[in-house]
Design a protein around this motif. Structure first.
Motif, PDB file in Angstrom:
ATOM      1  N   ARG A 162      -5.755  -0.025   0.477  1.00  0.00           N
ATOM      2  CA  ARG A 162      -6.292  -1.375   0.588  1.00  0.00           C
ATOM      3  C   ARG A 162      -5.178  -2.364   0.916  1.00  0.00           C
ATOM      4  NH1 ARG A 162     -11.179  -2.833  -1.515  1.00  0.00           N
ATOM      5  NH2 ARG A 162     -10.648  -4.754  -0.463  1.00  0.00           N
ATOM      6  N   TYR A 199     -10.847  -0.883  -7.392  1.00  0.00           N
ATOM      7  CA  TYR A 199     -11.524  -0.686  -6.112  1.00  0.00           C
ATOM      8  C   TYR A 199     -11.574   0.794  -5.775  1.00  0.00           C
ATOM      9  CZ  TYR A 199     -11.570  -5.610  -4.779  1.00  0.00           C
ATOM     10  OH  TYR A 199     -11.821  -6.948  -4.706  1.00  0.00           O
ATOM     11  N   ARG A 200     -10.466   1.482  -6.027  1.00  0.00           N
ATOM     12  CA  ARG A 200     -10.426   2.889  -5.645  1.00  0.00           C
ATOM     13  C   ARG A 200     -11.449   3.670  -6.462  1.00  0.00           C
ATOM     14  NH1 ARG A 200      -4.891   5.782  -5.131  1.00  0.00           N
ATOM     15  NH2 ARG A 200      -4.639   4.729  -7.113  1.00  0.00           N
ATOM     16  N   LEU A 247      -5.316  -6.337   0.648  1.00  0.00           N
ATOM     17  CA  LEU A 247      -5.275  -7.117  -0.590  1.00  0.00           C
ATOM     18  C   LEU A 247      -4.002  -7.954  -0.704  1.00  0.00           C
ATOM     19  CD1 LEU A 247      -6.682  -4.486  -3.088  1.00  0.00           C
ATOM     20  CD2 LEU A 247      -7.796  -6.555  -2.295  1.00  0.00           C
ATOM     21  N   TYR A 250     -13.121  -5.158   4.871  1.00  0.00           N
ATOM     22  CA  TYR A 250     -13.194  -5.715   3.519  1.00  0.00           C
ATOM     23  C   TYR A 250     -13.196  -7.236   3.478  1.00  0.00           C
ATOM     24  CZ  TYR A 250     -11.913  -0.972   2.180  1.00  0.00           C
ATOM     25  OH  TYR A 250     -11.877   0.377   2.016  1.00  0.00           O
ATOM     26  N   MET A 307       2.114  -0.440  -3.367  1.00  0.00           N
ATOM     27  CA  MET A 307       3.049   0.672  -3.236  1.00  0.00           C
ATOM     28  C   MET A 307       2.860   1.668  -4.368  1.00  0.00           C
ATOM     29  SD  MET A 307       6.394  -1.448  -2.052  1.00  0.00           S
ATOM     30  CE  MET A 307       7.502  -0.046  -2.050  1.00  0.00           C
ATOM     31  N   ALA A 308       2.622   1.149  -5.574  1.00  0.00           N
ATOM     32  CA  ALA A 308       2.421   2.049  -6.716  1.00  0.00           C
ATOM     33  C   ALA A 308       1.184   2.908  -6.501  1.00  0.00           C
ATOM     34  CB  ALA A 308       2.284   1.236  -8.001  1.00  0.00           C
ATOM     35  N   ILE A 366       9.272   1.990  -7.936  1.00  0.00           N
ATOM     36  CA  ILE A 366       7.947   1.386  -7.830  1.00  0.00           C
ATOM     37  C   ILE A 366       6.866   2.451  -7.612  1.00  0.00           C
ATOM     38  CG2 ILE A 366       6.479  -0.115  -6.412  1.00  0.00           C
ATOM     39  CD1 ILE A 366       9.109  -1.626  -5.718  1.00  0.00           C
ATOM     40  N   GLN A 367       7.161   3.394  -6.709  1.00  0.00           N
ATOM     41  CA  GLN A 367       6.086   4.283  -6.274  1.00  0.00           C
ATOM     42  C   GLN A 367       5.924   5.528  -7.129  1.00  0.00           C
ATOM     43  OE1 GLN A 367       6.847   3.952  -1.672  1.00  0.00           O
ATOM     44  NE2 GLN A 367       4.697   3.999  -2.199  1.00  0.00           N
ATOM     45  N   VAL A 368       6.973   5.893  -7.863  1.00  0.00           N
ATOM     46  CA  VAL A 368       6.855   7.122  -8.661  1.00  0.00           C
ATOM     47  C   VAL A 368       7.125   6.869 -10.140  1.00  0.00           C
ATOM     48  CG1 VAL A 368       7.692   9.471  -8.978  1.00  0.00           C
ATOM     49  CG2 VAL A 368       7.454   8.540  -6.674  1.00  0.00           C
ATOM     50  N   ALA A 425       5.133   3.858 -11.433  1.00  0.00           N
ATOM     51  CA  ALA A 425       3.832   3.706 -10.758  1.00  0.00           C
ATOM     52  C   ALA A 425       2.656   3.654 -11.738  1.00  0.00           C
ATOM     53  CB  ALA A 425       3.641   4.833  -9.752  1.00  0.00           C
ATOM     54  N   ASP A 435      -1.962  -1.725 -14.689  1.00  0.00           N
ATOM     55  CA  ASP A 435      -1.947  -3.156 -14.942  1.00  0.00           C
ATOM     56  C   ASP A 435      -3.341  -3.725 -14.666  1.00  0.00           C
ATOM     57  OD1 ASP A 435       0.511  -5.532 -14.725  1.00  0.00           O
ATOM     58  OD2 ASP A 435      -1.579  -6.065 -14.410  1.00  0.00           O
ATOM     59  N   GLY A 444       1.968   5.901  -4.373  1.00  0.00           N
ATOM     60  CA  GLY A 444       2.663   7.007  -5.031  1.00  0.00           C
ATOM     61  C   GLY A 444       3.568   7.767  -4.087  1.00  0.00           C
ATOM     62  N   ARG A 465      -4.264  -6.434 -13.767  1.00  0.00           N
ATOM     63  CA  ARG A 465      -4.354  -7.321 -12.614  1.00  0.00           C
ATOM     64  C   ARG A 465      -4.419  -6.532 -11.308  1.00  0.00           C
ATOM     65  NH1 ARG A 465       0.836 -10.659 -14.421  1.00  0.00           N
ATOM     66  NH2 ARG A 465       1.370  -8.558 -15.013  1.00  0.00           N
ATOM     67  N   ASN A 466      -4.203  -5.239 -11.406  1.00  0.00           N
ATOM     68  CA  ASN A 466      -4.200  -4.410 -10.198  1.00  0.00           C
ATOM     69  C   ASN A 466      -5.630  -4.018  -9.838  1.00  0.00           C
ATOM     70  OD1 ASN A 466      -3.779  -2.659  -8.145  1.00  0.00           O
ATOM     71  ND2 ASN A 466      -2.300  -1.380  -9.235  1.00  0.00           N
ATOM     72  N   VAL A 467      -6.230  -4.766  -8.940  1.00  0.00           N
ATOM     73  CA  VAL A 467      -7.628  -4.503  -8.586  1.00  0.00           C
ATOM     74  C   VAL A 467      -7.775  -3.226  -7.756  1.00  0.00           C
ATOM     75  CG1 VAL A 467      -8.493  -6.834  -8.708  1.00  0.00           C
ATOM     76  CG2 VAL A 467      -7.346  -6.075  -6.657  1.00  0.00           C
ATOM     77  N   ARG A 468      -6.655  -2.750  -7.209  1.00  0.00           N
ATOM     78  CA  ARG A 468      -6.725  -1.554  -6.382  1.00  0.00           C
ATOM     79  C   ARG A 468      -7.278  -0.353  -7.139  1.00  0.00           C
ATOM     80  NH1 ARG A 468      -3.145  -2.320  -1.910  1.00  0.00           N
ATOM     81  NH2 ARG A 468      -2.369  -4.263  -2.720  1.00  0.00           N
ATOM     82  N   SER A 520     -16.783  -4.900  -1.094  1.00  0.00           N
ATOM     83  CA  SER A 520     -15.515  -4.182  -1.232  1.00  0.00           C
ATOM     84  C   SER A 520     -15.619  -2.976  -2.138  1.00  0.00           C
ATOM     85  CB  SER A 520     -14.442  -5.089  -1.823  1.00  0.00           C
ATOM     86  OG  SER A 520     -14.683  -6.411  -1.572  1.00  0.00           O
ATOM     87  N   ASN A 545     -17.931  -0.688  -2.155  1.00  0.00           N
ATOM     88  CA  ASN A 545     -18.544   0.455  -1.457  1.00  0.00           C
ATOM     89  C   ASN A 545     -19.824   0.974  -2.096  1.00  0.00           C
ATOM     90  OD1 ASN A 545     -16.475   0.267   0.259  1.00  0.00           O
ATOM     91  ND2 ASN A 545     -15.485   2.191  -0.290  1.00  0.00           N
ATOM     92  N   LEU A 594       2.213   0.247 -13.234  1.00  0.00           N
ATOM     93  CA  LEU A 594       1.692  -0.704 -12.239  1.00  0.00           C
ATOM     94  C   LEU A 594       0.233  -0.421 -11.936  1.00  0.00           C
ATOM     95  CD1 LEU A 594       4.760  -0.866  -9.830  1.00  0.00           C
ATOM     96  CD2 LEU A 594       3.848  -2.752 -11.174  1.00  0.00           C
ATOM     97  N   ASN A 595      -0.103   0.866 -11.883  1.00  0.00           N
ATOM     98  CA  ASN A 595      -1.493   1.207 -11.564  1.00  0.00           C
ATOM     99  C   ASN A 595      -2.432   0.834 -12.705  1.00  0.00           C
ATOM    100  OD1 ASN A 595      -1.239   2.168  -8.957  1.00  0.00           O
ATOM    101  ND2 ASN A 595      -0.567   4.167  -9.666  1.00  0.00           N
ATOM    102  N   PHE A 624       1.808  -3.427  -6.486  1.00  0.00           N
ATOM    103  CA  PHE A 624       0.598  -2.673  -6.857  1.00  0.00           C
ATOM    104  C   PHE A 624       0.208  -1.722  -5.732  1.00  0.00           C
ATOM    105  CE2 PHE A 624      -1.028  -6.211  -9.888  1.00  0.00           C
ATOM    106  CZ  PHE A 624      -0.261  -5.670 -10.902  1.00  0.00           C
ATOM    107  N   TYR A 664       2.823 -15.137 -12.653  1.00  0.00           N
ATOM    108  CA  TYR A 664       1.831 -14.510 -11.782  1.00  0.00           C
ATOM    109  C   TYR A 664       0.635 -15.434 -11.572  1.00  0.00           C
ATOM    110  CZ  TYR A 664      -1.569 -11.165 -10.021  1.00  0.00           C
ATOM    111  OH  TYR A 664      -2.503 -10.525  -9.265  1.00  0.00           O
TER     112      TYR A 664
END
Lengths: 449, 488
Positions: A329, B45-46, A332, A100, A315-316, B26-28, B31, B37, A319, B39-42, B71, B73, B34-35, A313, A300
């Motif tokens: 990714r 991207y996903r 990032l 990437y 880690m979120a 954070i993860q559950v 989440a 948001d 899941g 600003r979360n480019v992930r 990036s 794909n 955060l996902n 982000f 930020y």
């Protein structure tokens, strides 16, 4: 004198071999997964990797059988497993950078070298130090070496500043973090110093609110360590090392004196120092802001919390079960392979993977404390507890920084993060702990003079 | 020293529990926030990293994804972008999605629940997640003809299959090319979007189903006629049709197009009034019938109800509590009556389909990557707009409009065409909109449609009959050709 009932402790070398096999599977499978997902799976390369790991493990096993037969059987496999997961993740991040970012990195291979060197170093420690009590002779030497190592990065021409922290030195074109080694030296020093002076520190002092507080004249060492910690924070801009350094001392002081008043005094001092630093120094305040208001658009966009939030982000998006190795990714987040490897692991292995990693650390730390309780000499008790607590605190500071429990600092995650100094230093810790545990688990008759 | 060491173990345990708690948060627990948001480019991207399914017209992909080296794909590719933009919408890394790209996103991206088993299969075979294909009801050639006919004039064409409600064509003009918005060059996308947004003619607005709805003008007389037939009128019932009709309570009057008289004696049949689109007759008829009757009939044709086809359709509006003169104006499709072109096509379709209004839809079939059908839209009755007998009468009346009235320009030799013209006033100084709604063949229609050409002044004719009817004719001819070839 009370008679002590002798407990027959099983050496557990066979159990260790079994656990090592499990660790070996983790090491090989995780790398195989990473290579497979990157379409880079070459069976012969993987075979050499698996063989190398096996040879290293068997060598350790044989050395322990011969030179520390009673050593703790869980420690080594747990550390090997962590190291293997770290290697796989770093290799994965190399692939992500290439895919990437167009970055051609080879952290993975370098880290394999550091890992091998680390394991060898741990074995050297076992071979050279036949009795950990001999280290007590070097109490003050260790203290001086530790201080010098901590202060080395401040020497002009030798110290290098990277990303605002002056914790590296440049030796023969390589950068080293002397603080990682200083940590061990300081634990040895504290153990030797405290075992000698614990009585004075523990007994005398005025009572206040039902707690016996230390006499002002005994406060000297505490104040010196406190000042040194503040110095670290201010001049090297290394909040993590400062917190670790001071925390180790407080923890060991508590174990030595069993007096909670020391801890309260120490924590109060640290709080004063931390708040004052936040008021006086802008770079410290920026760290606090980035922690407390990480998601605030203003903070930020100023970039203060960019890395932290990027990690959150990541880690979120992982899941509960993670995206899977090779599917996230991690690239990032800046420093995904070192400072933020925990976030990378959280993203691709999920909360489940992160919990497993934390559990491994907890097992290692718990084994260290068990040694502390089992070993008979006071110096050994303090040394084992100190090393265990240092490890726990380091994991807490770095993972807590990434998960926003405390402000973000620049410590490495033991055995996982990319970095030679950290890898070597933490394997030395493994060697020391194995040595102490060998003594702790031996029956008293066997212990030599 | 053993006791404090034990206590320290407990402290370490607490520290680790804090870490585990934070990780769980954070993860559950947190989440989703955060996902989501921005600003979360992930997340972006996903989503963009998945192989997104195609949008299909006539069995061929008009929108699809091709592998790209960056990036993301995949690059979204639009063949005939401007032609199908009204349906497909765009898919942008900067501005998100619109159109079917938005409404069918879960299916296209492969995240929909319906695709669970496909995803599970991919997981085990190690294949990448793939989105489903969305097959539309559009007919490419019909869409093409309608767009060519509109040319660079602002307006819209909607064609329906009266029997099913399938949308055969949905053209809005001016349009845009989603290709520029799908670029992975953020700067390029930004400037292109800003430019489109700044344009006064609003190319991003889908005039066929949304945006500012139009006054339907004389095409609304179809609804008034339907209400009259239901109230017992016949096509031959004589209506009061003066040269000028005074509006009660005002000094204003309603006149006819060009100020002409509708009939020499001031009276004419309902059929003739519709044929020549006599304003005074319909205004008077509306007042006689009363607002309640008109309102109910309009609602029976779909007014007041927002639709998802699955693109969101703006609800067509009716005035609230109009007084006598406002009822008169509303009866000729002015005042506060508003309709989308889709709504007017639905009126034509309901009349052509013996009074039964079918729910319009744009997505025919959704297919999993393995071509297995995930869902097919079954035609659904939306309303019984009028009785079969009434619709027969109204069909005949509309045939008269084309064969012998204001809509002659839509006549097709050898085929009975039913239609209605409309010229909607938009204000004292602005030129009117030209409407034409029709269906053909009148007996058993294969297509029903509505055409609108905005602010038609300065162009030859400038009435619905002269301007919109020829467009309708061309589209109907193409539909009839397709039908003859068995493609409809």
């Amino acid at each position: 004198m009370a008679t002590v009932a002798e407990l027959e402790v099983r050496a557990g070398r066979r159990a260790e071999l079994g656990l090592l096999t499990v660790a070996w599977s983790i090491i090989v499978l995780s790398r195989a997964l990473v290579d497979y997902h990157a379409d880079f799976l070459v069976l012969s390369t993987l075979g050499w990797y698996a063989l190398g790991a096996a040879v290293l493990m068997v060598a350790c096993h044989i050395i322990l059988r011969r030179y520390a037969p009673q050593a703790d059987p869980v420690l080594l496999p747990a550390v090997f497993a962590l190291n293997g997961v770290g290697l796989a993740m770093i290799r994965r991040i190399d692939f992500a950078y290439a895919q990437y970012r167009g970055r051609d990195t080879d952290f993975g291979t370098a880290q394999i070298g550091w890992s091998i060197a680390g394991v060898v170093l741990a074995m050297v420690v076992i071979l050279i130090i036949r009795d950990h009590r001999k280290l007590r002779r070097f109490t003050y030497t260790a203290g001086i070496v530790g201080l010098v190592l901590y202060l080395l990065p401040l020497v002009p021409g030798l110290g290098v500043e990277i990303n605002g922290a002056r914790i590296w030195i440049s030796v023969l074109g390589r950068s080293l973090q002397p603080g990682e080694f200083a940590k061990i030296a300081m634990v040895v020093f504290f153990a030797g110093y405290l075992v000698t002076n614990r009585d004075t520190l523990a007994l005398a002092g005025p009572k206040f609110l039902g707690l016996r507080f230390p006499r002002p004249r005994d406060m000297g060492p505490l104040l010196v360590v406190w000042a040194a910690a503040l110095l670290l924070m201010v001049y090297e801009r290394d909040l993590g090392a400062s917190l670790l350094f001071f925390g180790i001392f407080l923890g060991m002081l508590y174990v030595a004196t069993q007096r909670i008043s020391w801890v309260i005094t120490g924590l109060a001092l640290f709080a004063v120092g931390a708040v004052a630093a936040g008021v006086i120094f802008p770079h410290v305040r920026a760290r606090y802001d980035g922690w407390l208001h990480a998601l605030d658009p203003e903070v930020y966009s100023s970039g203060t919390s960019y890395q932290l939030v990027g990690g959150l982000f990541g880690m979120a998006s992982g899941g509960l079960f993670g995206t899977g190795l090779g599917e996230g990714r991690p690239d990032l987040v800046p420093y995904a392979e070192s400072d933020f490897i925990i976030a990378s692991l959280g993203e691709e292995l999920g909360l489940t993977g992160l919990m497993a990693i934390l559990a491994l650390y907890l097992i290692i730390v718990q084994r260290a404390f068990r040694m502390s309780i089992g070993v008979r000499d006071g110096f050994g008790k303090l040394l084992a507890a100190g090393l265990g607590f240092a490890l726990a605190l380091q994991v807490f500071i770095v993972v807590g920084g990434v998960t926003r429990v405390i402000p973000l600092t620049g410590l490495t995650t033991p055995w996982l993060a990319y970095g030679g100094s950290s890898m070597l230093a933490n394997w030395i810790v493994v060697g020391l702990l194995l040595r102490i545990s060998d003594q702790a688990r031996r029956s008293s008759q066997e212990v030599g003079p | 020293m053993n006791e404090p060491a034990r206590r320290l173990t407990v402290i370490v345990l607490l520290l680790f529990l804090a870490l585990m708690g934070a990780a769980s948060w954070i993860q559950v627990i947190n989440a989703d926030d955060l996902n989501q948001d921005p600003r979360n480019v992930r997340t972006l991207y996903r989503e963009y990293g998945n192989f997104r399914g195609p949008i299909v017209v006539d069995g061929e992909a008009v929108v699809w994804s091709t592998p790209s080296d960056d990036s993301f794909n995949y690059q979204r590719t639009y063949a005939d972008g401007p032609l199908f933009a009204s349906a497909s919408g765009f898919y942008s890394i900067v501005y998100g999605r619109s159109g079917l790209e938005q409404t069918e996103n879960e299916l296209l991206s492969g995240n929909a629940d319906e695709l669970f088993w496909t995803r599970l299969g991919n997981l085990f075979s190690g294949e990448q997640q793939q989105g489903a294909a969305v097959e539309t009801t559009l007919k490419g050639s019909l869409q093409q003809v309608a767009a060519e006919q509109l040319g660079d004039r602002a307006g819209a064409v909607v064609a329906l299959d009266p029997e099913t409600g399938a949308i055969l064509a949905m053209v809005t003009s001016p349009t845009y090319d989603p290709t520029v918005l799908a670029s992975h060059d953020t700067g390029e996308v930004n400037s292109a979007y800003e430019e489109l947004l700044a344009r006064e003619d609003g190319p991003l607005i889908n005039r066929a189903i949304g945006g500012d709805t139009y006054p339907p003008g004389s095409t609304f007389k179809l609804v008034v006629s339907a209400a009259a037939l239901e109230a017992g009128y016949t096509p031959d019932t004589q209506l009061y049709a003066p040269q000028e009709l005074e509006l009660p309570g005002t000094t204003a009057t309603i006149g006819n197009y060009g100020g002409e008289a509708c009939a020499a004696d001031g009276h004419m049949s309902l059929q003739d009034a519709l044929r020549i689109s006599c304003n005074t007759a319909f205004a008077d008829l509306g007042m006689t019938l009363g607002w309640g009757v008109l309102e109910r009939k309009a609602e029976a044709f779909g007014w007041g109800e927002p639709l998802d086809i699955p693109l969101p359709v703006t609800a067509s509006r009716l005035p609230e509590d109009p007084n006598e003169s406002q009822v008169a104006m509303s009866s000729i499709g002015q005042y506060d009556v508003r309709a989308t072109p889709l709504q007017m096509a639905m009126v034509a379709a309901a009349i052509g389909n013996d009074g039964t209004l079918m729910t319009p839809y744009l997505v025919d079939t959704v297919r999993a990557p393995d071509l297995k059908v995930i869902s097919t839209t079954e035609p659904e009755v939306m309303r019984e707009s009028m009785t079969r007998a009434d619709s027969d009468d109204l069909q005949d009346m509309m045939v008269e409009v084309v064969s012998n009235g204001s809509g002659r320009a839509a006549a097709i030799s050898g085929v009975e065409v039913a239609g209605k013209t409309g010229t909607a006033e938009t204000g004292r100084d602005t030129p009117p909109h030209a409407w034409f709604v029709s269906f053909a063949p009148a007996e058993d229609p294969v297509v029903a449609l509505a055409v609108i050409v905005e602010e038609s002044a300065g162009q030859t004719g400038s009435t619905g009959g002269s301007l919109a009817a020829p467009i309708a004719k061309a589209v109907m001819q193409e539909a009839l050709r397709l039908d003859a070839e068995g493609d409809l």
